[in-house]
Write an enzyme that holds these catalytic residues in place. Sequence first.
Site, mmCIF file in Angstrom:
data_model
loop_
_atom_site.group_PDB
_atom_site.id
_atom_site.type_symbol
_atom_site.label_atom_id
_atom_site.label_comp_id
_atom_site.label_asym_id
_atom_site.label_seq_id
_atom_site.Cartn_x
_atom_site.Cartn_y
_atom_site.Cartn_z
ATOM 1 N N GLN A 83 54.173 3.284 42.709
ATOM 2 C CA GLN A 83 54.326 4.739 42.743
ATOM 3 C C GLN A 83 55.739 5.156 43.129
ATOM 4 O OE1 GLN A 83 51.200 5.869 45.458
ATOM 5 N NE2 GLN A 83 49.568 5.198 44.064
ATOM 6 N N HIS A 147 52.054 5.162 47.963
ATOM 7 C CA HIS A 147 52.047 6.248 48.954
ATOM 8 C C HIS A 147 53.415 6.486 49.589
ATOM 9 C CE1 HIS A 147 47.408 5.675 49.576
ATOM 10 N NE2 HIS A 147 47.751 5.738 48.307
ATOM 11 N N GLU A 239 43.345 17.009 50.677
ATOM 12 C CA GLU A 239 43.428 18.120 51.631
ATOM 13 C C GLU A 239 44.622 19.016 51.398
ATOM 14 O OE1 GLU A 239 43.849 16.444 55.537
ATOM 15 O OE2 GLU A 239 41.777 15.717 55.596
ATOM 16 N N TYR A 249 46.995 15.383 61.800
ATOM 17 C CA TYR A 249 46.074 15.742 60.720
ATOM 18 C C TYR A 249 44.969 14.713 60.496
ATOM 19 C CZ TYR A 249 48.725 19.878 60.405
ATOM 20 O OH TYR A 249 49.285 21.076 60.758
ATOM 21 N N TYR A 260 37.570 4.117 49.112
ATOM 22 C CA TYR A 260 37.170 3.915 47.723
ATOM 23 C C TYR A 260 36.127 2.802 47.594
ATOM 24 C CZ TYR A 260 40.009 7.612 45.971
ATOM 25 O OH TYR A 260 40.502 8.864 45.715
#
Lengths: 366, 366
Positions: A83, A147, A239, A249, A260
Amino acid sequence: MTKLIWVLMFSLLATIPQAEELKSSQGTLVMTKVADGFDTPWAIAFLPDDNVLITDRGGSLYILRQHQKHRIKGTPRVFGQGQGGLLDVMVPRDFIQSREIFLTFSKRQNRGSGTALAVAELSLDFKRLIRFRILFEAAPSSTSSRHFGSRVIEAADGSLVMTLGERGERDSAQDLSLHQGSIIRLNRDGSVPRDNPFVGDPTAQSQIWSYGHRNPQGLAQDLHGAIWAVEHGAKGGDEINLIRKGANYGWPVISYGRHYSGSKIGEGTAKPGLQQPAWYWNPSIAPSGMMIYSGKLWPQWRGHFFVGSLKFDYISRLSGRALSEKERLTSPQTGRIRDVAEAPDGSIWFASETEGAIYRLSPANE
Amino acid sequence: MTKLIWVLMFSLLATIPQAEELKSSQGTLVMTKVADGFDTPWAIAFLPDDNVLITDRGGSLYILRQHQKHRIKGTPRVFGQGQGGLLDVMVPRDFIQSREIFLTFSKRQNRGSGTALAVAELSLDFKRLIRFRILFEAAPSSTSSRHFGSRVIEAADGSLVMTLGERGERDSAQDLSLHQGSIIRLNRDGSVPRDNPFVGDPTAQSQIWSYGHRNPQGLAQDLHGAIWAVEHGAKGGDEINLIRKGANYGWPVISYGRHYSGSKIGEGTAKPGLQQPAWYWNPSIAPSGMMIYSGKLWPQWRGHFFVGSLKFDYISRLSGRALSEKERLTSPQTGRIRDVAEAPDGSIWFASETEGAIYRLSPANE
């Protein structure tokens, strides 16, 4: 004669941008493709005089000038696995004077990679970045290729606020000694603002503004200057959060999602001291870029949230004091939305990874 | 000769304040009764030069000067039913120049009563309030005699922050058109700060800073200037909250408590968009005043929270990034604590309703 007319008409049609339609609660929207030929268009940012910057995750930064796409030289070498890549681009309010633009990207480091923030000046001919310098690199390095985050905005007070994913190493998000899984705040020059919440705490990275995040890939200011982030959660736990100084958070201690694998996450959906989301999606939509509308073209959308979905190929519109999804803007062109942005004229632009293209939405009666 | 010595010793003992002991994690504390003869001592506030103000809920404001208690004239007429009366007293940082003090109290209104905030100057001889004026009255009136709040503090930016209970009318706490069940923020002169979160919203009272509160009776600033409140919850749901601009603390939609009937409250313990407490007590302790320690007498307690319990007759000490109760300070004198306050010298003072007295805690080796 007839043949000549046909040739003329064909030539004309070929140069007019293709316009499609998209139905919405505010009537039909005109959707115009403004650029294509991208691999993974990741971010859109507007310069003065109708110039537009677009990142392509593989490492290219493009400028649209007079409907033509040009590649800008002098971009950083990126860590392009998974990513990673060239991610966000942001134009500060003083661009006309400073010529500065900000970029986030995944950077190769000694022992892996880290999300980085850089600033550079855009040359006067718009062709290259000059005086490029790194303002921040996440520490420590991670060997994962997932991520990275990341978005960056210029807050109302001039500070830079940037999102960092937890690199798939969940517990990092609760560890204040690591940058991963946090939203950081920097001065314009990369130094740490004295009023950051963990300044002076020897167990914490001083850049951290909030923590307990999984992979926030959208960040926006509302009409009051408050900062909101949208993050990829676990399955069923994407979120939207109002970002508050020093707040936790909750990832991976609490989540409305499940791993998953189907297994339960941490301690459930809520815990004293941990922030609740303002909104979550179940099933997950894989949210990407976020924009809070402030323009004049759709007055009834002012203050509303627009979030791209990578998974379900639409733009989510949300609003309300108790934030909730009000509408899904969708068309054959809204495949894998990577970013949603508001142009200076109030039109809404989005980047589709499926189409490799950038589109502009405007009212039918514009 | 022997008789004379006894008489002298007896006289001496009679004038020395009585000292008791209280065991703590920081060793033995010396507990000295500094004043008594109160009915329901509700609040303690410190003036310069070792003078101390104390409210008695029935309507009297006292000053302690040179170990003597005097009643101050010119206090407001209070609505004295139920939990109403003269409540908090606060001394602003500029008292030496302004001579101002602030009082909260329940005020009779046309159709019931409302919690009010007033300011007055303390005369130079410390005997009376002058130039008394009301800065704020909760609207609309309520006919209940419960849940008035109220505490007031001077925030770091000079604004006044004040707690208001929901008067036992639960749904008021979620109704922004009513002041009840909120924490409000005012300028020093009672006007509304332009950056309050609901300014310009025609459906909301512009003084409101946060809402969804039940009956907050403690309010304190931490060492970083952040504001915390403690509130009486339902059964098993007393809460400490970090007070954030515009945030909804959930009463009566969510709570860790149950109604005193035993029935479930609202929608459970958590909901997106609603704040979680930083800490809650189950069983409820009936929390009253709160102080966050900043003094030098117990360096290891700096930044720790001290909260009085009306129900279980102790002072709770809490600390930690994930706030939790670390210790219960208790003795025969800690019956129905109404307020806990830090004196300028770093000693900890508390008001016991059971004893009708004020006590001072100091280290044994002071």
